[in-house]
Design an enzyme around this catalytic site. Structure first.
Site, PDB file in Angstrom:
ATOM      1  N   SER A 124      33.739  44.541  43.299  1.00 35.14           N
ATOM      2  CA  SER A 124      34.815  44.434  41.954  1.00 35.14           C
ATOM      3  C   SER A 124      33.500  43.227  41.517  1.00 35.14           C
ATOM      4  O   SER A 124      33.439  42.105  42.331  1.00 35.14           O
ATOM      5  CB  SER A 124      35.782  44.292  41.474  1.00 35.14           C
ATOM      6  OG  SER A 124      36.152  43.574  40.511  1.00 35.14           O
ATOM      7  N   TYR A 148      44.513  40.594  44.191  1.00 32.61           N
ATOM      8  CA  TYR A 148      43.591  42.101  44.316  1.00 32.61           C
ATOM      9  C   TYR A 148      42.755  41.189  44.205  1.00 32.61           C
ATOM     10  O   TYR A 148      41.635  41.242  44.955  1.00 32.61           O
ATOM     11  CB  TYR A 148      43.577  42.424  42.831  1.00 32.61           C
ATOM     12  CG  TYR A 148      43.024  43.550  42.304  1.00 32.61           C
ATOM     13  CD1 TYR A 148      42.415  44.091  43.335  1.00 32.61           C
ATOM     14  CD2 TYR A 148      41.573  43.616  41.627  1.00 32.61           C
ATOM     15  CE1 TYR A 148      41.299  45.479  43.232  1.00 32.61           C
ATOM     16  CE2 TYR A 148      40.946  44.412  41.204  1.00 32.61           C
ATOM     17  CZ  TYR A 148      40.372  45.131  42.050  1.00 32.61           C
ATOM     18  OH  TYR A 148      38.853  46.376  41.859  1.00 32.61           O
ATOM     19  N   LYS A 152      39.459  41.260  47.436  1.00 37.14           N
ATOM     20  CA  LYS A 152      37.886  42.058  47.613  1.00 37.14           C
ATOM     21  C   LYS A 152      36.978  40.734  48.287  1.00 37.14           C
ATOM     22  O   LYS A 152      36.098  41.566  48.929  1.00 37.14           O
ATOM     23  CB  LYS A 152      37.293  42.380  45.986  1.00 37.14           C
ATOM     24  CG  LYS A 152      37.962  42.617  45.225  1.00 37.14           C
ATOM     25  CD  LYS A 152      37.852  44.637  45.957  1.00 37.14           C
ATOM     26  CE  LYS A 152      38.965  45.848  45.589  1.00 37.14           C
ATOM     27  NZ  LYS A 152      38.591  47.080  46.347  1.00 37.14           N
TER      28      LYS A 152
HETATM   29  P1  NAD Z   1      41.988  54.518  41.990  1.00 40.57           P
HETATM   30  O1  NAD Z   1      44.053  53.903  42.238  1.00 40.57           O
HETATM   31  O2  NAD Z   1      42.054  55.317  40.923  1.00 40.57           O
HETATM   32  O3  NAD Z   1      41.923  55.313  43.558  1.00 40.57           O
HETATM   33  C1  NAD Z   1      42.302  54.340  44.785  1.00 40.57           C
HETATM   34  C2  NAD Z   1      42.641  55.429  45.224  1.00 40.57           C
HETATM   35  O4  NAD Z   1      43.320  54.925  47.106  1.00 40.57           O
HETATM   36  C3  NAD Z   1      43.792  56.110  45.261  1.00 40.57           C
HETATM   37  O5  NAD Z   1      43.556  57.364  45.070  1.00 40.57           O
HETATM   38  C4  NAD Z   1      45.010  55.644  46.049  1.00 40.57           C
HETATM   39  O6  NAD Z   1      46.473  56.841  46.048  1.00 40.57           O
HETATM   40  C5  NAD Z   1      44.437  55.365  47.381  1.00 40.57           C
HETATM   41  N1  NAD Z   1      44.859  54.430  48.182  1.00 40.57           N
HETATM   42  C6  NAD Z   1      45.467  53.543  47.999  1.00 40.57           C
HETATM   43  N2  NAD Z   1      45.372  52.213  48.658  1.00 40.57           N
HETATM   44  C7  NAD Z   1      44.978  53.075  50.257  1.00 40.57           C
HETATM   45  C8  NAD Z   1      45.961  53.700  51.904  1.00 40.57           C
HETATM   46  N3  NAD Z   1      46.640  52.530  52.310  1.00 40.57           N
HETATM   47  N4  NAD Z   1      45.521  54.443  52.190  1.00 40.57           N
HETATM   48  C9  NAD Z   1      45.239  55.406  51.450  1.00 40.57           C
HETATM   49  N5  NAD Z   1      45.038  56.091  50.085  1.00 40.57           N
HETATM   50  C10 NAD Z   1      45.030  55.050  49.930  1.00 40.57           C
HETATM   51  O7  NAD Z   1      41.485  53.647  41.923  1.00 40.57           O
HETATM   52  P2  NAD Z   1      39.548  53.250  41.168  1.00 40.57           P
HETATM   53  O8  NAD Z   1      39.541  53.067  39.992  1.00 40.57           O
HETATM   54  O9  NAD Z   1      39.184  54.899  42.084  1.00 40.57           O
HETATM   55  O10 NAD Z   1      39.619  52.303  41.967  1.00 40.57           O
HETATM   56  C11 NAD Z   1      38.543  52.304  43.532  1.00 40.57           C
HETATM   57  C12 NAD Z   1      38.214  50.907  44.493  1.00 40.57           C
HETATM   58  O11 NAD Z   1      37.108  50.964  43.164  1.00 40.57           O
HETATM   59  C13 NAD Z   1      39.682  50.529  44.500  1.00 40.57           C
HETATM   60  O12 NAD Z   1      39.372  49.788  45.174  1.00 40.57           O
HETATM   61  C14 NAD Z   1      39.593  49.210  43.660  1.00 40.57           C
HETATM   62  O13 NAD Z   1      40.102  48.385  43.291  1.00 40.57           O
HETATM   63  C15 NAD Z   1      37.550  49.299  42.889  1.00 40.57           C
HETATM   64  N6  NAD Z   1      37.452  48.841  42.027  1.00 40.57           N
HETATM   65  C16 NAD Z   1      38.305  49.816  40.662  1.00 40.57           C
HETATM   66  C17 NAD Z   1      38.184  48.986  39.639  1.00 40.57           C
HETATM   67  C18 NAD Z   1      38.062  50.106  38.135  1.00 40.57           C
HETATM   68  O14 NAD Z   1      37.991  49.437  36.765  1.00 40.57           O
HETATM   69  N7  NAD Z   1      39.317  51.117  38.595  1.00 40.57           N
HETATM   70  C19 NAD Z   1      36.756  47.629  39.116  1.00 40.57           C
HETATM   71  C20 NAD Z   1      36.565  47.201  40.386  1.00 40.57           C
HETATM   72  C21 NAD Z   1      36.332  47.276  41.284  1.00 40.57           C
HETATM   73  C1  UD1 Z   2      40.441  43.843  34.123  1.00 42.63           C
HETATM   74  C2  UD1 Z   2      41.073  42.464  35.537  1.00 42.63           C
HETATM   75  C3  UD1 Z   2      39.755  42.707  36.272  1.00 42.63           C
HETATM   76  C4  UD1 Z   2      40.005  43.823  37.052  1.00 42.63           C
HETATM   77  C5  UD1 Z   2      39.277  44.772  35.677  1.00 42.63           C
HETATM   78  C6  UD1 Z   2      38.814  46.090  36.254  1.00 42.63           C
HETATM   79  C7  UD1 Z   2      42.573  40.866  34.403  1.00 42.63           C
HETATM   80  C8  UD1 Z   2      42.152  39.565  33.518  1.00 42.63           C
HETATM   81  N1  UD1 Z   2      41.419  41.022  34.362  1.00 42.63           N
HETATM   82  O1  UD1 Z   2      39.221  43.057  33.806  1.00 42.63           O
HETATM   83  O2  UD1 Z   2      39.816  41.871  37.038  1.00 42.63           O
HETATM   84  O3  UD1 Z   2      38.885  43.737  37.981  1.00 42.63           O
HETATM   85  O4  UD1 Z   2      39.969  45.227  34.897  1.00 42.63           O
HETATM   86  O5  UD1 Z   2      40.061  47.148  36.723  1.00 42.63           O
HETATM   87  O6  UD1 Z   2      43.564  41.577  34.198  1.00 42.63           O
HETATM   88  N2  UD1 Z   2      41.556  44.988  25.872  1.00 42.63           N
HETATM   89  C9  UD1 Z   2      42.283  44.539  24.737  1.00 42.63           C
HETATM   90  N3  UD1 Z   2      43.599  45.659  24.346  1.00 42.63           N
HETATM   91  C10 UD1 Z   2      44.436  46.515  25.738  1.00 42.63           C
HETATM   92  C11 UD1 Z   2      43.762  46.156  27.335  1.00 42.63           C
HETATM   93  C12 UD1 Z   2      42.389  44.959  26.938  1.00 42.63           C
HETATM   94  O7  UD1 Z   2      41.759  43.629  24.098  1.00 42.63           O
HETATM   95  O8  UD1 Z   2      44.668  46.549  25.544  1.00 42.63           O
HETATM   96  C13 UD1 Z   2      40.828  43.721  26.223  1.00 42.63           C
HETATM   97  C14 UD1 Z   2      40.738  42.615  27.336  1.00 42.63           C
HETATM   98  O9  UD1 Z   2      41.372  41.246  26.558  1.00 42.63           O
HETATM   99  C15 UD1 Z   2      39.597  42.545  27.805  1.00 42.63           C
HETATM  100  C16 UD1 Z   2      38.525  43.595  27.683  1.00 42.63           C
HETATM  101  O10 UD1 Z   2      39.714  44.888  26.311  1.00 42.63           O
HETATM  102  O11 UD1 Z   2      38.462  41.777  26.743  1.00 42.63           O
HETATM  103  C17 UD1 Z   2      38.485  44.657  29.143  1.00 42.63           C
HETATM  104  O12 UD1 Z   2      39.743  44.785  29.586  1.00 42.63           O
HETATM  105  P1  UD1 Z   2      40.154  45.102  30.720  1.00 42.63           P
HETATM  106  O13 UD1 Z   2      39.817  46.708  31.285  1.00 42.63           O
HETATM  107  O14 UD1 Z   2      41.758  44.707  30.991  1.00 42.63           O
HETATM  108  O15 UD1 Z   2      38.739  45.010  31.869  1.00 42.63           O
HETATM  109  P2  UD1 Z   2      39.405  43.120  31.978  1.00 42.63           P
HETATM  110  O16 UD1 Z   2      39.437  42.114  31.450  1.00 42.63           O
HETATM  111  O17 UD1 Z   2      37.213  42.869  32.756  1.00 42.63           O
END
Ligand code: NAD
Ligand code: UD1
Length: 337
Positions: A124, A148, A152
């Site tokens: 991430s 979190y 990573k």
């Molecule tokens: P998500 O929660 O939808 O998917 C994660 C999946 O992992 C889920 O289906 C959950 O049930 C499964 N899981 C968690 N722990 C487990 C375990 N111990 N054994 C088996 N299954 C397990 O999340 P996502 O948004 O699809 O994210 C996927 C990956 O990307 C995650 O590692 C997350 O940290 C990373 N990531 C997500 C974002 C985002 O904004 N969505 C941003 C950066 C990184």
């Molecule tokens: C957040 C996490 C980051 C994580 C990422 C993806 C924090 C401080 N950071 O990032 O670690 O990797 O999500 O899951 O939580 N916002 C609003 N109203 C809302 C929600 C968000 O104004 O109800 C704004 C926030 O202030 C931000 C932007 O929208 O400026 C994006 O927010 P968000 O989706 O939470 O992502 P990040 O802050 O980038």
């Protein structure tokens, strides 16, 4: 030979299943459904017309992982499984370190046992903490502000060390910026548990009337319109990045960290405007105080992904908003009937 997707039933994993199946790969999913439903995988099968082999298991469960690797021929792994809620990780740090680190170590030890040498990991942009400048290159200083993020950071280090010790191993660390959007069919999308923290699920809740209004956290930042700027990336573009990363891993050894972002920053008000323009639906909002810990502005330098993976984003901000809304309107209660 198959690709194993840990956490493959989740938001990004399910979209990646679709792109892998469309590209001709066989897919095996392991998920404990702690933050997802098996229904997502049934819908992947509907979209693609292809079969997904799925195992319900915890990736921390060594015996279960051993059985999966013994049964399936796994050529490479995409490791999505993990807990991802920043606030929860601050309240429950041990749960985050246990789940995210233990699952990775168990997975990699099983890969070693079965001679599987390629892994693509969901990292991430959170590993950059508060970046000093944008666009952020992969060489930027690293540092996190919550457990979190540290999981990573630590997993990246574990995988880099593995690749350094085993010369035939290939590790691709994908640093996602802000994934949003859904499959254009509206069949799969983000389905957050409980009250969402991220922007797009809150936009959807305000647009659908589930909540009265969107709270915009801060309108007095030093940005073009005073609201925070992020690099939002369509989940289908992101999913395609994994297909490119797998191809790269098949042809290279060693480890690489690669940003997956568009390289363009949009503000919270840009999102609201784009949402209203592309869907015709109003987003009631109010500007409130800043959210503690928010970085005013950052976006990716995506040049390395272009160069190494030959990957570029194709979708627009309007696509992200329209597709998010398509999933929300068709599935107001997520995957529940
Ligand atoms: P998500 O929660 O939808 O998917 C994660 C999946 O992992 C889920 O289906 C959950 O049930 C499964 N899981 C968690 N722990 C487990 C375990 N111990 N054994 C088996 N299954 C397990 O999340 P996502 O948004 O699809 O994210 C996927 C990956 O990307 C995650 O590692 C997350 O940290 C990373 N990531 C997500 C974002 C985002 O904004 N969505 C941003 C950066 C990184
Ligand atoms: C957040 C996490 C980051 C994580 C990422 C993806 C924090 C401080 N950071 O990032 O670690 O990797 O999500 O899951 O939580 N916002 C609003 N109203 C809302 C929600 C968000 O104004 O109800 C704004 C926030 O202030 C931000 C932007 O929208 O400026 C994006 O927010 P968000 O989706 O939470 O992502 P990040 O802050 O980038």
């Amino acid at each position: 030979m198959s690709i194993l997707l840990t956490g493959g039933a989740g938001y990004i994993g399910s979209h990646t299943c679709v792109e892998l199946l469309n590209a001709g790969y066989d897919v095996v999913v392991v998920d404990n459904y702690v933050n997802s439903q098996p229904e997502a995988l049934r819908r992947v099968e509907t979209i693609t017309g292809k079969k997904v082999t799925a195992y319900e298991a915890d990736v921390c469960d060594k015996a279960a992982m051993d059985a999966i690797f013994a049964k399936e021929k796994i050529e490479a792994v995409i490791h999505f499984a993990g807990l991802k809620a920043v606030g929860e990780s601050v309240a429950e740090p041990l749960m985050y370190y246990r789940n995210n680190l233990d699952s990775t170590l168990t997975l990699v030890e099983t890969m070693v046992k079965y001679g599987c040498k390629r892994i693509v990991f969901s990292s991430s942009a959170t590993v950059y903490g508060a970046p000093d400048f944008s666009p952020v290159p992969e060489t930027a200083r690293l540092g996190c502000s919550n457990p979190y993020g540290w999981t990573k950071y630590m997993i990246e280090q574990i995988l880099r060390d593995w690749a350094a010790a085993q010369k035939d191993v290939s590790v691709v660390l994908l640093r996602y910026f802000n994934p949003v959007g859904a499959h254009p069919s509206g069949l799969i999308g983000e389905n957050p548990n409980g009250r969402p923290n991220n922007l797009m699920p809150n936009v959807l809740n305000a647009a659908s009337g589930k909540v009265k209004e969107l709270k915009v956290f801060g309108g007095d930042y030093d940005t073009p319109d005073g609201t925070c700027v992020r690099d939002y990336i369509h989940v289908v573009d992101l999913a395609k990045g994994h297909v490119c990363a797998l191809k790269y891993a098949a042809e290279h050894t060693g480890s690489e960290a690669i940003n997956l972002g568009t390289g363009v920053g949009y503000s919270v008000l840009d999102i609201i405007n784009s949402f209203e323009r592309s869907t015709g639906v109003k987003v009631p909002y109010v500007i409130t105080e800043r959210r503690p810990g928010d970085v005013p502005s950052y976006y990716a330098n995506p040049e390395k992904a272009a160069k190494l993976l030959n990957w570029h984003t194709e979708k627009t901000l309007d696509d992200m908003c329209r597709d998010s809304w398509a999933f929300k309107s068709k599935n107001p209660n997520g995957y529940e009937a």
